[in-house]
Design an enzyme around this catalytic site. Structure first.
Site, PDB file in Angstrom:
ATOM      1  N   TYR A  34     -41.227 -62.223  36.200  1.00 45.57           N
ATOM      2  CA  TYR A  34     -39.895 -62.659  36.623  1.00 45.57           C
ATOM      3  C   TYR A  34     -39.254 -63.496  35.501  1.00 45.57           C
ATOM      4  O   TYR A  34     -39.906 -64.363  34.916  1.00 45.57           O
ATOM      5  CB  TYR A  34     -40.040 -63.469  37.910  1.00 45.57           C
ATOM      6  CG  TYR A  34     -38.738 -63.856  38.555  1.00 45.57           C
ATOM      7  CD1 TYR A  34     -37.919 -62.901  39.118  1.00 45.57           C
ATOM      8  CD2 TYR A  34     -38.336 -65.182  38.603  1.00 45.57           C
ATOM      9  CE1 TYR A  34     -36.725 -63.252  39.707  1.00 45.57           C
ATOM     10  CE2 TYR A  34     -37.144 -65.548  39.191  1.00 45.57           C
ATOM     11  CZ  TYR A  34     -36.336 -64.575  39.742  1.00 45.57           C
ATOM     12  OH  TYR A  34     -35.162 -64.933  40.325  1.00 45.57           O
ATOM     13  N   ARG A  68     -41.237 -85.255  53.052  1.00 48.14           N
ATOM     14  CA  ARG A  68     -41.585 -84.652  51.764  1.00 48.14           C
ATOM     15  C   ARG A  68     -43.065 -84.276  51.705  1.00 48.14           C
ATOM     16  O   ARG A  68     -43.485 -83.463  50.910  1.00 48.14           O
ATOM     17  CB  ARG A  68     -41.188 -85.589  50.610  1.00 48.14           C
ATOM     18  CG  ARG A  68     -41.230 -84.908  49.278  1.00 48.14           C
ATOM     19  CD  ARG A  68     -40.460 -85.591  48.132  1.00 48.14           C
ATOM     20  NE  ARG A  68     -39.997 -86.916  48.371  1.00 48.14           N
ATOM     21  CZ  ARG A  68     -40.744 -88.032  48.280  1.00 48.14           C
ATOM     22  NH1 ARG A  68     -42.011 -87.940  47.926  1.00 48.14           N
ATOM     23  NH2 ARG A  68     -40.225 -89.222  48.540  1.00 48.14           N
ATOM     24  N   LYS A 103     -37.927 -62.984  49.669  1.00 50.26           N
ATOM     25  CA  LYS A 103     -37.845 -61.528  49.639  1.00 50.26           C
ATOM     26  C   LYS A 103     -38.433 -60.958  50.944  1.00 50.26           C
ATOM     27  O   LYS A 103     -37.869 -61.169  51.989  1.00 50.26           O
ATOM     28  CB  LYS A 103     -38.546 -61.008  48.391  1.00 50.26           C
ATOM     29  CG  LYS A 103     -38.210 -61.813  47.108  1.00 50.26           C
ATOM     30  CD  LYS A 103     -36.785 -61.677  46.652  1.00 50.26           C
ATOM     31  CE  LYS A 103     -36.382 -62.662  45.566  1.00 50.26           C
ATOM     32  NZ  LYS A 103     -37.204 -62.668  44.360  1.00 50.26           N
ATOM     33  N   ASP A 112     -48.437 -63.320  41.217  1.00 47.57           N
ATOM     34  CA  ASP A 112     -47.188 -63.335  41.972  1.00 47.57           C
ATOM     35  C   ASP A 112     -47.087 -61.961  42.634  1.00 47.57           C
ATOM     36  O   ASP A 112     -46.842 -60.955  41.970  1.00 47.57           O
ATOM     37  CB  ASP A 112     -46.014 -63.595  41.021  1.00 47.57           C
ATOM     38  CG  ASP A 112     -44.661 -63.581  41.720  1.00 47.57           C
ATOM     39  OD1 ASP A 112     -44.534 -62.917  42.776  1.00 47.57           O
ATOM     40  OD2 ASP A 112     -43.715 -64.211  41.220  1.00 47.57           O
TER      41      ASP A 112
HETATM   42  C1  PLP Z   1     -37.322 -63.646  43.263  1.00 48.96           C
HETATM   43  C2  PLP Z   1     -38.619 -63.802  42.587  1.00 48.96           C
HETATM   44  C3  PLP Z   1     -39.092 -65.061  42.194  1.00 48.96           C
HETATM   45  C4  PLP Z   1     -38.279 -66.319  42.391  1.00 48.96           C
HETATM   46  O1  PLP Z   1     -38.166 -66.606  43.729  1.00 48.96           O
HETATM   47  P1  PLP Z   1     -36.941 -67.471  44.356  1.00 48.96           P
HETATM   48  O2  PLP Z   1     -37.275 -67.518  45.783  1.00 48.96           O
HETATM   49  O3  PLP Z   1     -35.685 -66.711  44.027  1.00 48.96           O
HETATM   50  O4  PLP Z   1     -36.982 -68.786  43.661  1.00 48.96           O
HETATM   51  C5  PLP Z   1     -40.331 -65.130  41.610  1.00 48.96           C
HETATM   52  N1  PLP Z   1     -41.074 -64.025  41.393  1.00 48.96           N
HETATM   53  C6  PLP Z   1     -40.653 -62.796  41.746  1.00 48.96           C
HETATM   54  C7  PLP Z   1     -41.507 -61.621  41.487  1.00 48.96           C
HETATM   55  C8  PLP Z   1     -39.409 -62.645  42.352  1.00 48.96           C
HETATM   56  O5  PLP Z   1     -38.980 -61.433  42.695  1.00 48.96           O
END
Ligand code: PLP
Length: 403
Positions: A112, A59, A211, A186
């Protein structure tokens, strides 16, 4: 660009990977161990006295995960990076670390959906107040600042689904007006290849590595990048909350990252081509892509990004049914949430992400029934274009666009 441009290929392939690996392996091995052996109680004592040049328990860290962290840090130009089991684990752990009861946070309004939900519902419950600010609305940002109380400004850039671009130096100045505040971006939609926020005054960059960074629709991961001390504090909380990445996914992520520059450059190119094609089609009401001159943030995107990304949003000149028929008629593009991987994915946000709202409620937050979001993959650009055109034909064959 000048020759201080990052050497993307070398950073992606070699960055963060130690030269001498276990068993003389060329690739970083998966270390599938949840715990690590100590030779003696004396060694344990040394460890707890602060000699942390070794593993202890899964962890708190893992050698495969650490190699992934160092590769992402190299690509972002960050002192350090921490990996999580998902993008949301990265977002929530970071905000928990930086905020306490009585603090205030500013969030751009098209963040998001789960981030907004966490901030509004969960942080609100803990006495952490938040203000939503529309991206691009400088006056609203200035008005939202509460120097002394505002501890986090969080924005996305580009945003979803309209690909708005946050003016990062402007946000950095807003952060400077609030002592003790951190600016978080982000940057999932941009990747380090198209935008490097840390070089523009941002404190922390977050990615849903699910992504583009992973890039193959086969893993969930999240990353936080920034100054070493700040990332370490977030990583320490990760050890408490438990949202760490597993070594198998870290291996897949490292593998995906090696082709990140190639993939992103191709996706930039394909998306530009498709966006221009759609913009010329009378059956398409409007295209949202920062690489188009018609996009409200085109000039800003050109200034602070080196590529416009692989996501395009567009509205059809039709009804919710035209949009659904269009999506259903796609043969190459797959109907699925998510973005940034090798497969082209398509979705109708009104039906995918905002299904629980009425048309009126959706329009109030700018999600139109005829809106489509496309994440271009690595199929041939001509094949993706042909698929979209035949789907437009199919969608409008039975019912022409309303006058
Ligand atoms: C998909 C996404 C998230 C969340 O990410 P996960 O890996 O699905 O938890 C956060 N911010 C943005 C801009 C995203 O496209």
């Amino acid at each position: 660009m000048s020759d201080d441009k990052p050497h993307w290929g070398t950073l992606a392939v070699r960055g963060g990977e130690p030269r001498g690996k276990a068993y003389d392996a060329v690739t970083t091995p998966i270390v599938a161990s949840s715990t690590y052996a100590f030779g003696s109680t004396k060694e344990l004592n040394r460890y707890f006295e602060g000699d942390h040049q070794r593993e202890e328990y899964g962890r708190y860290g893992n050698p495969t995960v650490r190699a992934g962290e160092q590769k992402i840090a190299a690509l972002e130009g960050a002192e350090a990076a921490a990996l999580f089991g998902s993008g949301m684990a990265a977002v929530t752990t970071t905000l928990f670390e930086l905020l306490k009861s009585g603090d205030h946070l500013i969030l751009t309004s098209d963040c998001y959906r789960r981030t907004r939900q966490f901030v509004g519902r969960f942080l609100g419950r803990l006495g952490i107040e938040s203000t939503l600010v529309e991206p691009g609305n400088e006056a609203a940002l200035q008005q939202a600042l509460q120097p002394g109380r505002t501890k986090v400004i969080l924005t996305e850039s580009p945003t979803n689904p309209y690909l708005r671009i946050a003016d990062l130096p402007l946000y950095a100045r807003a952060r400077d007006a609030c002592p003790g505040a951190n600016l978080i971006v982000d940057a999932t939609f941009a990747t380090p290849i198209n935008q490097r926020p840390l070089q523009q005054g941002v404190d922390l960059v977050i990615h849903s590595a699910t992504k583009y960074l992973g890039g193959h629709n086969d893993l969930l991961a999240g990353a936080v990048c920034g100054r070493a001390g700040l990332v370490q504090a977030i990583q320490d909380l990760r050890g408490v909350l438990g949202g760490v990445l597993d070594p198998q996914s870290a291996f897949l992520l490292i593998r995906g990252l090696k082709t990140l520059p190639l993939r992103v450059r191709q996706q930039n190119q394909t998306a530009q081509h498709i966006a221009q094609l759609l913009e010329q089609d009378t059956r398409v009401r409007r295209v949202f892509y920062p690489g188009l001159e018609s996009h409200p943030d085109h000039a800003l995107a050109k200034k602070q990004m080196s590529g416009f990304g692989g996501v395009i949003s567009f509205r059809l000149s039709g009804t919710v049914d035209h949009a659904s028929r269009f999506v259903d008629a796609c043969k190459l593009a797959t109907i699925a949430p998510s973005l940034g991987a090798v497969e082209t994915l398509i979705e109708q946000p009104a039906i995918m992400s905002y299904f629980e709202l009425t048309t009126g409620q959706r329009e109030a937050i700018g999600i139109f029934d005829d809106l489509i979001r496309l994440s271009v993959g690595l199929e041939d650009a001509g094949d993706i274009a042909a698929d979209l055109l035949q789907a437009l034909d199919a969608a409008f064959a039975a019912a022409p666009p309303p006058a």
